[in-house]
Design a protein around this motif. Structure first.
Motif, PDB file in Angstrom:
ATOM      1  N   CYS A 120      17.502  -1.115   2.621  1.00 14.66           N
ATOM      2  CA  CYS A 120      17.445  -2.171   2.220  1.00 14.66           C
ATOM      3  C   CYS A 120      18.402  -2.852   3.212  1.00 14.66           C
ATOM      4  O   CYS A 120      19.489  -3.108   3.053  1.00 14.66           O
ATOM      5  CB  CYS A 120      18.255  -2.210   0.673  1.00 14.66           C
ATOM      6  SG  CYS A 120      18.103  -4.271   0.365  1.00 14.66           S
ATOM      7  N   ARG A 145      18.078  -5.935   4.198  1.00  8.60           N
ATOM      8  CA  ARG A 145      18.066  -7.285   3.990  1.00  8.60           C
ATOM      9  C   ARG A 145      19.420  -7.490   3.198  1.00  8.60           C
ATOM     10  O   ARG A 145      20.216  -8.517   3.417  1.00  8.60           O
ATOM     11  CB  ARG A 145      16.982  -7.772   3.076  1.00  8.60           C
ATOM     12  CG  ARG A 145      16.845  -9.363   2.818  1.00  8.60           C
ATOM     13  CD  ARG A 145      15.645  -9.779   2.272  1.00  8.60           C
ATOM     14  NE  ARG A 145      15.892 -11.283   1.940  1.00  8.60           N
ATOM     15  CZ  ARG A 145      15.083 -11.819   1.189  1.00  8.60           C
ATOM     16  NH1 ARG A 145      14.024 -11.408   0.933  1.00  8.60           N
ATOM     17  NH2 ARG A 145      14.937 -12.991   1.089  1.00  8.60           N
ATOM     18  N   GLN A 146      19.890  -6.606   2.223  1.00  9.06           N
ATOM     19  CA  GLN A 146      21.006  -6.516   1.762  1.00  9.06           C
ATOM     20  C   GLN A 146      21.555  -5.225   1.531  1.00  9.06           C
ATOM     21  O   GLN A 146      21.412  -4.580   0.615  1.00  9.06           O
ATOM     22  CB  GLN A 146      20.872  -7.117   0.389  1.00  9.06           C
ATOM     23  CG  GLN A 146      22.306  -7.288  -0.611  1.00  9.06           C
ATOM     24  CD  GLN A 146      23.246  -7.986   0.310  1.00  9.06           C
ATOM     25  OE1 GLN A 146      24.184  -7.409   0.968  1.00  9.06           O
ATOM     26  NE2 GLN A 146      23.218  -9.288   0.343  1.00  9.06           N
ATOM     27  N   ILE A 197      19.153 -12.447  -2.467  1.00  9.25           N
ATOM     28  CA  ILE A 197      17.793 -12.130  -1.766  1.00  9.25           C
ATOM     29  C   ILE A 197      16.631 -12.483  -2.650  1.00  9.25           C
ATOM     30  O   ILE A 197      15.344 -11.666  -2.469  1.00  9.25           O
ATOM     31  CB  ILE A 197      17.738 -10.826  -1.168  1.00  9.25           C
ATOM     32  CG1 ILE A 197      18.017  -9.589  -2.238  1.00  9.25           C
ATOM     33  CG2 ILE A 197      18.979 -10.666  -0.276  1.00  9.25           C
ATOM     34  CD1 ILE A 197      17.908  -8.331  -1.619  1.00  9.25           C
ATOM     35  N   GLN A 204      11.368  -3.684   9.323  1.00  6.97           N
ATOM     36  CA  GLN A 204      11.746  -5.276   9.313  1.00  6.97           C
ATOM     37  C   GLN A 204      13.160  -5.472   9.196  1.00  6.97           C
ATOM     38  O   GLN A 204      13.580  -4.582   8.038  1.00  6.97           O
ATOM     39  CB  GLN A 204      10.865  -6.178   8.739  1.00  6.97           C
ATOM     40  CG  GLN A 204       9.439  -6.087   9.213  1.00  6.97           C
ATOM     41  CD  GLN A 204       9.197  -6.878  10.700  1.00  6.97           C
ATOM     42  OE1 GLN A 204       9.896  -7.663  11.111  1.00  6.97           O
ATOM     43  NE2 GLN A 204       8.494  -5.993  11.207  1.00  6.97           N
ATOM     44  N   ASP A 235      14.371  -7.898   7.173  1.00  6.56           N
ATOM     45  CA  ASP A 235      14.293  -8.297   5.899  1.00  6.56           C
ATOM     46  C   ASP A 235      13.664  -7.630   4.760  1.00  6.56           C
ATOM     47  O   ASP A 235      13.507  -8.193   3.909  1.00  6.56           O
ATOM     48  CB  ASP A 235      13.538  -9.769   5.837  1.00  6.56           C
ATOM     49  CG  ASP A 235      12.165  -9.750   6.253  1.00  6.56           C
ATOM     50  OD1 ASP A 235      11.782  -8.505   6.681  1.00  6.56           O
ATOM     51  OD2 ASP A 235      11.354 -10.572   6.110  1.00  6.56           O
ATOM     52  N   CYS A 261      13.326  -4.617   1.971  1.00  6.29           N
ATOM     53  CA  CYS A 261      14.338  -3.987   0.979  1.00  6.29           C
ATOM     54  C   CYS A 261      13.432  -3.296   0.012  1.00  6.29           C
ATOM     55  O   CYS A 261      12.596  -3.583  -0.328  1.00  6.29           O
ATOM     56  CB  CYS A 261      15.211  -4.878   0.007  1.00  6.29           C
ATOM     57  SG  CYS A 261      16.286  -4.236  -0.970  1.00  6.29           S
ATOM     58  N   TYR A 269      15.600  -2.697  -5.283  1.00  7.09           N
ATOM     59  CA  TYR A 269      16.028  -4.124  -5.780  1.00  7.09           C
ATOM     60  C   TYR A 269      15.540  -4.357  -7.156  1.00  7.09           C
ATOM     61  O   TYR A 269      16.396  -5.021  -7.957  1.00  7.09           O
ATOM     62  CB  TYR A 269      15.047  -5.028  -4.832  1.00  7.09           C
ATOM     63  CG  TYR A 269      15.271  -6.528  -5.169  1.00  7.09           C
ATOM     64  CD1 TYR A 269      16.548  -7.174  -5.097  1.00  7.09           C
ATOM     65  CD2 TYR A 269      14.555  -7.058  -6.118  1.00  7.09           C
ATOM     66  CE1 TYR A 269      16.880  -8.283  -5.174  1.00  7.09           C
ATOM     67  CE2 TYR A 269      14.893  -8.525  -6.387  1.00  7.09           C
ATOM     68  CZ  TYR A 269      16.051  -9.143  -5.948  1.00  7.09           C
ATOM     69  OH  TYR A 269      16.384 -10.134  -6.397  1.00  7.09           O
TER      70      TYR A 269
END
Length: 181
Positions: free
Chosen positions: A51, A53-54, A117, A127, A129, A131, A136
């Motif tokens: 992940c 993105r986060q 997010i 990518q 971004d 996750c 999630y």
């Protein structure tokens, strides 16, 4: 402390020797309740690093699940030697309070990581971004279920208080200190 007729001091609330819950039911409840922390640990470990993105989201599940499982395991330890009512020492109560404060702070941090997010955009795993969807959604629903549980507990508590106030107003013998007409 309260004093009886002979002037002997006794505690207002006496400790119970035995738990009101049968040991088998207590054990089964702990086994059922441990499923969510174990699932959090497994999913957090499986999706570690998936992940970008986060990046802290898997750690939120790992640490939160481990802490809850540890707290659950600590409730299985005996608190006394069986000869007197089981009381935690002041030091043990202090450590438990610190531990619960840590869990609260970790939950707040997890809220920031999960809800920052939202909504999740499902992109390419390469990518920045991206996750993992399962990671999630599990973190999102675990966090949201905590709020649902707190809301339900608050609603039940308010209903109990409302019922008690209604009973107090309807039953004349519950009016203490008031003169009877």
């Amino acid at each position: 402390m309260a004093e009886d007729m002979e002037g002997i001091s006794t505690p207002l609330l006496l400790g119970t020797q035995a738990s009101p819950v049968h040991p088998v039911l207590s054990f089964l409840g702990k086994v059922v309740f441990s499923a969510l922390p174990i699932a959090s640990i497994v999913i957090g470990a499986m999706y570690l690093g998936q992940c970008p993105r986060q990046a802290l989201l898997p750690y939120y599940l790992l640490v939160g699940g481990s802490a809850l499982l540890l707290l659950l395991l600590l409730t299985c330890l005996p608190c006394g030697d069986g000869t007197e009512s089981a009381q935690l020492s002041p030091g043990a109560r202090g450590w438990r309070a610190v531990f619960l404060l840590f869990l609260f702070a970790w939950f707040i941090a997890g809220n920031v990581w999960v809800y920052s997010i939202y909504p999740l955009q499902h992109g390419n795993p390469g990518q920045p971004d991206f996750c993992a969807r399962l990671l999630y959604l599990f973190a999102f629903w675990v966090t949201t279920l905590v709020y649902i549980g707190l809301g339900a507990a608050l609603l039940v508590a308010l209903c109990i208080v409302g019922c008690l106030l209604l009973l107090r107003s309807r039953l004349p013998w519950l009016h203490r200190g008031e003169a009877d007409p």
